[in-house]
Motif scaffolding. Structure first.
Motif, mmCIF file in Angstrom:
data_model
loop_
_atom_site.group_PDB
_atom_site.id
_atom_site.type_symbol
_atom_site.label_atom_id
_atom_site.label_comp_id
_atom_site.label_asym_id
_atom_site.label_seq_id
_atom_site.Cartn_x
_atom_site.Cartn_y
_atom_site.Cartn_z
ATOM 1 N N SER A 115 40.809 59.255 22.029
ATOM 2 C CA SER A 115 40.725 58.412 23.245
ATOM 3 C C SER A 115 39.333 58.526 23.870
ATOM 4 O O SER A 115 38.870 57.579 24.517
ATOM 5 C CB SER A 115 41.773 58.837 24.268
ATOM 6 O OG SER A 115 43.061 58.752 23.721
ATOM 7 N N HIS A 142 39.430 65.464 28.182
ATOM 8 C CA HIS A 142 40.666 65.730 28.937
ATOM 9 C C HIS A 142 41.546 66.761 28.214
ATOM 10 O O HIS A 142 42.761 66.711 28.325
ATOM 11 C CB HIS A 142 41.415 64.425 29.281
ATOM 12 C CG HIS A 142 41.784 63.574 28.110
ATOM 13 N ND1 HIS A 142 41.928 62.215 28.201
ATOM 14 C CD2 HIS A 142 42.068 63.884 26.820
ATOM 15 C CE1 HIS A 142 42.280 61.723 27.036
ATOM 16 N NE2 HIS A 142 42.387 62.726 26.184
ATOM 17 N N CYS A 170 39.189 64.179 21.888
ATOM 18 C CA CYS A 170 40.316 63.306 21.547
ATOM 19 C C CYS A 170 39.783 61.955 21.083
ATOM 20 O O CYS A 170 38.728 61.516 21.542
ATOM 21 C CB CYS A 170 41.171 63.136 22.809
ATOM 22 S SG CYS A 170 42.599 62.056 22.611
ATOM 23 N N CYS A 210 46.139 67.512 25.531
ATOM 24 C CA CYS A 210 46.432 66.088 25.283
ATOM 25 C C CYS A 210 47.212 65.938 23.978
ATOM 26 O O CYS A 210 48.339 65.477 23.982
ATOM 27 C CB CYS A 210 45.184 65.219 25.275
ATOM 28 S SG CYS A 210 45.585 63.512 24.837
ATOM 29 N N CYS A 255 45.111 65.080 30.892
ATOM 30 C CA CYS A 255 44.592 63.710 31.053
ATOM 31 C C CYS A 255 44.640 63.193 32.480
ATOM 32 O O CYS A 255 44.049 62.169 32.782
ATOM 33 C CB CYS A 255 45.399 62.767 30.170
ATOM 34 S SG CYS A 255 45.342 63.238 28.444
HETATM 35 ZN ZN ZN Z 1 43.588 62.485 24.605
#
Ligand code: ZN
Ligand code: NAP
Ligand code: ZN
Length: 351
Positions: free
Chosen positions: A44, A64, A42, A160, A90
């Motif tokens: 993130s 995640h 991801c 996610c 997550c």
């Molecule tokens: Zn994510």
């Protein structure tokens, strides 16, 4: 006996990810131990491995979007057995007693949910390590069921990217007859296109990448607009019921606000490292809404997985060897991924 796990970690914000050995905790009564098969990558993960949001604790093991099989269960586990195919997203814990937790929106836990990585374990205070690893130990309350019939590498990003786009589409009741804009065709954006299309909306994709136009249509958009084409943008003025912004870098939100109908809503799910500048007039003169949304609760994540199984929706993935992770990060930052990297954890072997 704690389990020694191989993993990949960012040793510091400016350093590439490298092999790292960790210990997963002994099983608590309600814990399950999962052998990880696949983990999605991801944006993130990139933001946090590079400490772009602040607050990253190093070494940091990202990941995640986890799919795997249960290898062991604690004595009080009720919902899972050894061999089950499962997912972890997550969150791995929350306070479980605040109003948000009671209402099943644990992502908004008033005491803060425990992140799957870079979080603080509520029992022993240790730092949590994520899915770029061959095992994880998680309380069963935060484990999802995954259908074995789906391609598991392509399911991982649902944990996610899937839930982060499904949740706001549901909350704002997107359905047939709605005109929905999706900004940015990356991991989140391509899931938003597929899910909003399956919900019956007329989907328009906004992209900075002309090379993604044909894919947007293949994935379920009815139209794709190059966002720096002012004429093409203004053709959509005042026409959207809902827009979901999935962009990872700073960009102009005002160009999209004016595309909403009176009282339309634009929801931000992308979290760039710098705040936007918002013009008041487009909001005030048409009573438009600017909102945000964070992943989704455990029950809603299960609902999303079931919805995707029913509608045959998975992610479009590029499966990688874990040794390619740093290259994958660099490509992701250049918007060069179709449309989610997924690590095959079978490639993670002792050096
Ligand atoms: Zn994510
Ligand atoms: P991604 O796969 O890298 O996709 C981001 C897309 O944004 C790119 O593919 C690109 O699409 C567009 N983009 C990138 N740079 C841009 C720029 N300078 N100007 C305009 N558009 C640009 O990232 P992702 O994994 O989908 O994550 C997107 C964002 O959501 C990240 O900030 C991530 O941290 C955040 N996120 C939030 C939540 C939440 O709960 N709210 C959950 C997960 C992730 P085009 O090539 O089509 O323009
Ligand atoms: Zn709570």
């Amino acid at each position: 006996m704690s389990i020694t796990s191989l993993s990949y970690a960012a040793p510091a914000a400016s350093a590439p990810l490298a092999p790292f050995t960790i210990n997963r905790r002994d099983l608590r009564p309600k814990d399950v131990s999962i052998d990880i098969l696949y983990c999605g990558v991801c944006h993130s993960d990139v933001h946090q491995a590079r400490d772009e949001w602040g607050g990253s604790k190093f070494p940091l093991v990202p990941g995640h979007e986890i799919v795997g099989r249960i290898a062991a269960v604690g004595p009080d586990v009720k919902g899972f057995k050894v061999g089950d195919t499962v997912g972890v997203g997550c969150m791995v814990d929350s306070c479980r007693s605040c109003a948000a937790c009671q209402e099943g929106v644990e992502q908004y836990c008033e005491k803060g949910f425990t992140g799957t990585y870079n979080g603080k374990d509520r029992h022993d205070g240790s730092t949590t390590y994520g899915g770029y690893s061959n095992h994880i130990v998680v309380d069963e309350a935060f484990v999802l069921r995954v259908s074995d019939k789906l391609p598991l590498d392509a399911v991982a990003p649902l944990l996610c990217a899937g839930i982060t786009t499904y949740s706001p589409l549901r909350f704002w009741k997107v359905g047939p007859g709605d005109k929905v804009g999706v900004v940015g065709l990356g991991g989140l954006g391509h899931m938003a296109v597929k899910i909003a299309n399956a919900m019956g909306a007329h989907v328009v994709l906004f992209t900075t990448s002309p090379s993604k136009v044909a894919d947007a249509i293949r994935l379920g958009a009815k139209e794709a607009v190059i966002s720096n084409d002012k004429k093409a943008m203004s053709a959509h003025a005042n026409s959207f019921d809902f827009i979901i912004d999935c962009v990872s870098a700073p960009h102009d939100l005002n160009a999209y606000m004016v595309l909403l109908k009176r009282e339309g809503t634009m929801t931000l799910v992308g979290v760039p490292d710098k705040p936007p500048t918002i013009e008041m007039a487009p909001l005030v003169f048409k009573r438009r809404h600017l909102a945000g949304s964070l992943i989704g609760g455990v029950a809603e994540t299960q609902e999303m997985l079931d919805f995707c199984a029913e509608h045959d929706i998975v992610s479009d993935v590029e499966v990688i060897d874990i040794k390619q992770i740093n290259e994958a990060y660099d490509r992701m930052v250049k918007s060069d991924v179709k449309y989610r990297f997924v690590i095959d954890l079978a490639t993670l072997k002792a050096a």
